[in-house]
Design an enzyme around this catalytic site. Structure first.
Site, PDB file in Angstrom:
ATOM      1  N   GLY A  17       0.876  -1.168   0.128  1.00  0.00           N
ATOM      2  CA  GLY A  17      -0.555   0.006   0.247  1.00  0.00           C
ATOM      3  C   GLY A  17       1.013   1.393   0.083  1.00  0.00           C
ATOM      4  O   GLY A  17       0.348   1.807   0.504  1.00  0.00           O
ATOM      5  N   CYS A 382     -18.485   1.278 -21.306  1.00  0.00           N
ATOM      6  CA  CYS A 382     -17.756   1.838 -21.926  1.00  0.00           C
ATOM      7  C   CYS A 382     -18.541   0.482 -22.819  1.00  0.00           C
ATOM      8  O   CYS A 382     -19.202   0.418 -23.165  1.00  0.00           O
ATOM      9  CB  CYS A 382     -15.794   2.071 -21.718  1.00  0.00           C
ATOM     10  SG  CYS A 382     -15.611   2.400 -23.438  1.00  0.00           S
ATOM     11  N   HIS A 508     -16.060   6.919 -18.922  1.00  0.00           N
ATOM     12  CA  HIS A 508     -15.807   6.119 -18.179  1.00  0.00           C
ATOM     13  C   HIS A 508     -15.825   6.972 -16.817  1.00  0.00           C
ATOM     14  O   HIS A 508     -14.887   7.638 -16.050  1.00  0.00           O
ATOM     15  CB  HIS A 508     -14.808   5.629 -17.487  1.00  0.00           C
ATOM     16  CG  HIS A 508     -14.331   4.482 -18.676  1.00  0.00           C
ATOM     17  ND1 HIS A 508     -14.217   2.674 -18.386  1.00  0.00           N
ATOM     18  CD2 HIS A 508     -13.818   4.860 -20.018  1.00  0.00           C
ATOM     19  CE1 HIS A 508     -13.603   2.366 -19.427  1.00  0.00           C
ATOM     20  NE2 HIS A 508     -13.364   3.306 -20.458  1.00  0.00           N
ATOM     21  N   GLU A 510     -15.907   6.972 -13.929  1.00  0.00           N
ATOM     22  CA  GLU A 510     -15.963   6.276 -12.699  1.00  0.00           C
ATOM     23  C   GLU A 510     -14.404   6.916 -11.965  1.00  0.00           C
ATOM     24  O   GLU A 510     -13.458   6.398 -10.326  1.00  0.00           O
ATOM     25  CB  GLU A 510     -15.461   4.459 -12.063  1.00  0.00           C
ATOM     26  CG  GLU A 510     -14.179   3.900 -13.460  1.00  0.00           C
ATOM     27  CD  GLU A 510     -14.444   3.745 -14.858  1.00  0.00           C
ATOM     28  OE1 GLU A 510     -16.461   4.524 -15.264  1.00  0.00           O
ATOM     29  OE2 GLU A 510     -14.568   3.100 -15.611  1.00  0.00           O
TER      30      GLU A 510
HETATM   31  N1  GLN Z   1     -13.105  -2.359 -26.548  1.00  0.00           N
HETATM   32  C1  GLN Z   1     -13.942  -1.752 -26.461  1.00  0.00           C
HETATM   33  C2  GLN Z   1     -13.318  -0.218 -27.475  1.00  0.00           C
HETATM   34  O1  GLN Z   1     -12.301  -0.130 -27.972  1.00  0.00           O
HETATM   35  C3  GLN Z   1     -14.460  -0.644 -24.684  1.00  0.00           C
HETATM   36  C4  GLN Z   1     -12.940  -0.044 -24.532  1.00  0.00           C
HETATM   37  C5  GLN Z   1     -13.451   0.004 -22.571  1.00  0.00           C
HETATM   38  O2  GLN Z   1     -14.602  -0.947 -22.441  1.00  0.00           O
HETATM   39  N2  GLN Z   1     -12.644   0.800 -22.757  1.00  0.00           N
HETATM   40  O3  GLN Z   1     -14.392   0.582 -27.593  1.00  0.00           O
END
Ligand code: GLN
Length: 538
Positions: A17, A382, A508, A510
């Site tokens: 960590g 994604c 994303h 996140e």
């Molecule tokens: N494989 C997909 C792409 O390249 C999604 C990528 C991902 O989920 N980060 O568009």
């Protein structure tokens, strides 16, 4: 004030960590009003971790400026709420690439190019780079790997030289592990002593020792370590196992770690760090007495760190909604149309994970179909969003062959397709659509209400995209394109009509969720999951 440099090294074993300790120091210093940043130096030869698969290196984190980074940068941002950039994560590969480029250009004027001084100078230049901006009071530099590794040597030699040059403006924190031998019922300090000796052999004297431990280390044992390792007794702090990593800054503060850093770097020790919002978050986490049950469907679920940022975002969102997160990972390869109901029926909400390649896609499609038909809140991220589009095309629009060209190059209904600018790319490293892009949301959409605005910016990492040729057909059938990039008109968000909460995001969310600034989409997803759970109970 002059910029202060804190170096964080690790010994005995890896995975204890260092990233969390570095983040906790930064968190405390920031709470004392200092301008702080953290950088990670990784000794491996990949130019960046973007080409590493999750089995090798856990999640790949993405910075706003589009750098594919070590997952520790995710911890840095979650703990400090300060954005990192490509300057915050350097690998040996990048160092060597820069040195070799300079050699080819003739910059070394005919000299023999060597690890010392050329590679170490390049490392030192990069370590000091963020400091030159004048934007930071403290630069925390985490050195990846463990003292004694052959590949970390140039980094530690650079740290030795910098400590010499910077004297009081620098400090070394060394993290070790103190094992408890069950049979002897004893904590063992020898590995720590050896690890510090190793560091001293390299010319580095640590100022602070942080001891990772599963048992309380009594004061006399800490004093013994101080004596053997040439550090002040108050500079030996312990980092015991705690229920959540977000308690580590508090545990460090209780041992006056932040005060010691200030004193050692010649700064006045005044007042207390402003940790109230952080403590409020922890209090919420501990007082939550109801659960929210979330399933994450993905193909890397057996790996602890593969979906790190998603796990943390869900935890933050559940906590702010006064719920305890119960997160269950479901292996997408084990889901099919026959077992999906038994697997998913007890969950309040489902996350469809990002990913690459066709393995596990069929399971994701089954999970999405189940959530769509049974009105279970579901967030696709994604590849998860792309799977939502494929599932809708196959089962609602009736296009059995609908697919992403990533999975089926020759399909007629290429509802997810390679972006135009990706078609001629042959190098895999750093060539995806990466980093933060603007997104405009439809005013009445779920995400617009969640964010409380229509113009947002979120981070991306993908090559494939929703195929705009089919947009009208999707919208007519009830899958609405509610977010798009204003410049390129790429579809960034889809939402299914007549469903309480079915949202797919090409980005994303996140990566931008932090303890003090949780991502609004995750907050809203958890709210929807709570509603769903309550309606099931009723
Ligand atoms: N494989 C997909 C792409 O390249 C999604 C990528 C991902 O989920 N980060 O568009």
């Amino acid at each position: 004030m002059e910029t202060k440099y804190i170096f964080v090294t690790g010994g005995v074993v890896s995975s204890i960590g260092k990233g969390i300790i570095s983040s906790s120091i930064a968190c405390l210093l920031k709470a004392r009003g200092f301008r702080v940043t953290i950088q990670k130096f990784d000794p491996y030869l990949n130019v960046d971790p973007g080409t590493l698969n999750p089995y090798e290196h856990g999640e790949c984190y993405v910075t706003v400026d589009g750098h594919e980074a070590d997952l520790d940068l995710g911890h840095y941002e979650r703990f400090t709420d300060i954005k990192t950039t490509r300057a915050n994560n350097i690998t040996s590969g990048r160092i060597y690439q820069a040195v070799i480029d300079k050699e080819r250009r003739g910059d070394y004027l005919g000299k023999t190019v060597q690890v010392i001084p050329h590679v170490t100078d390049e490392i030192k230049r990069r370590i000091k780079q963020l400091g030159l901006s004048g934007n930071f009071d403290f630069i925390i530099t985490e050195i990846g790997g463990t003292v004694g590794d052959i590949e970390s040597l140039p980094f530690l030699e650079s740290v030795r030289q910098l400590r010499w040059e910077m004297s009081q403006n620098s400090l070394c924190v060394h993290l070790t592990y103190v094992p408890f031998i069950q049979a002897a019922k004893e904590l063992k300090t020898k590995p720590t002593q050896h690890s510090v000796k190793k560091l001293q052999e390299l010319g580095i004297q640590p100022d602070v020792l942080v001891l990772r431990t599963e048992h309380d280390i009594p004061a006399d044992v800490r004093r013994k370590i101080a004596l053997f390792c040439n550090v002040m007794p108050e500079a030996v702090v312990q980092s015991p196992d705690v229920p959540t990593i977000y308690e580590v800054p508090i545990v460090m503060h209780r041992q006056h770690f932040d005060e010691f850093i200030l004193r050692k770097t010649g700064l006045p020790v005044e007042g207390q760090p402003h940790m109230q919002p952080w403590l409020d978050f922890l209090a919420k986490m501990h007082s939550a007495d109801k659960d929210v049950n979330i399933a994450l469907v993905g193909k890397y679920v057996e790996l602890q760190d593969a979906y790190k940022s998603i796990d943390e975002s869900l935890l933050q969102a559940a906590t702010y909604n006064d719920r305890r997160l119960r997160l269950t990972d479901i292996h997408s390869e084990r889901v099919d149309d026959r077992n999906v109901e038994s697997l998913l029926k007890d969950f309040d909400g489902v996350i469809i994970a990002p990913g690459f390649g066709s393995r596990g896609v069929a399971g994701k499609l089954s999970a999405i179909k189940y959530c769509r038909e049974n009105k279970v809140p579901v967030l696709g991220i994604c590849l998860g969003m792309q799977c939502m589009v494929i599932e809708f095309a196959r089962n609602v629009l009736g296009w059995d062959d609908a697919d992403s060209t990533e999975m089926n190059h020759a399909t007629y209904h290429n509802v997810i397709d390679l972006m135009e600018e990706q078609k001629n790319i042959s190098n895999l490293g750093g060539t995806m659509r990466l980093g933060a892009y603007d997104c405009r949301l439809a005013p009445d959409s779920i995400p617009a209400k969640a964010y409380g605005k229509t113009d947002i910016s979120e981070r991306h990492r993908h090559r494939y995209e929703f195929n705009n040729d089919y947009r009208q057909e999707f919208e007519d059938a009830g899958m609405m394109c509610v977010g798009e990039n204003p410049a390129a008109h790429l579809v960034e968000v889809v939402q299914v009509k007549d469903h309480p909460w079915m949202v797919g995001v090409q980005y994303h969310p996140e990566y931008s969720s932090t303890v003090l600034n949780p991502n609004p989409l995750f907050l809203d997803f958890i709210r929807a999951a709570i509603r769903h759970g309550e309606s099931r109970e009723a």
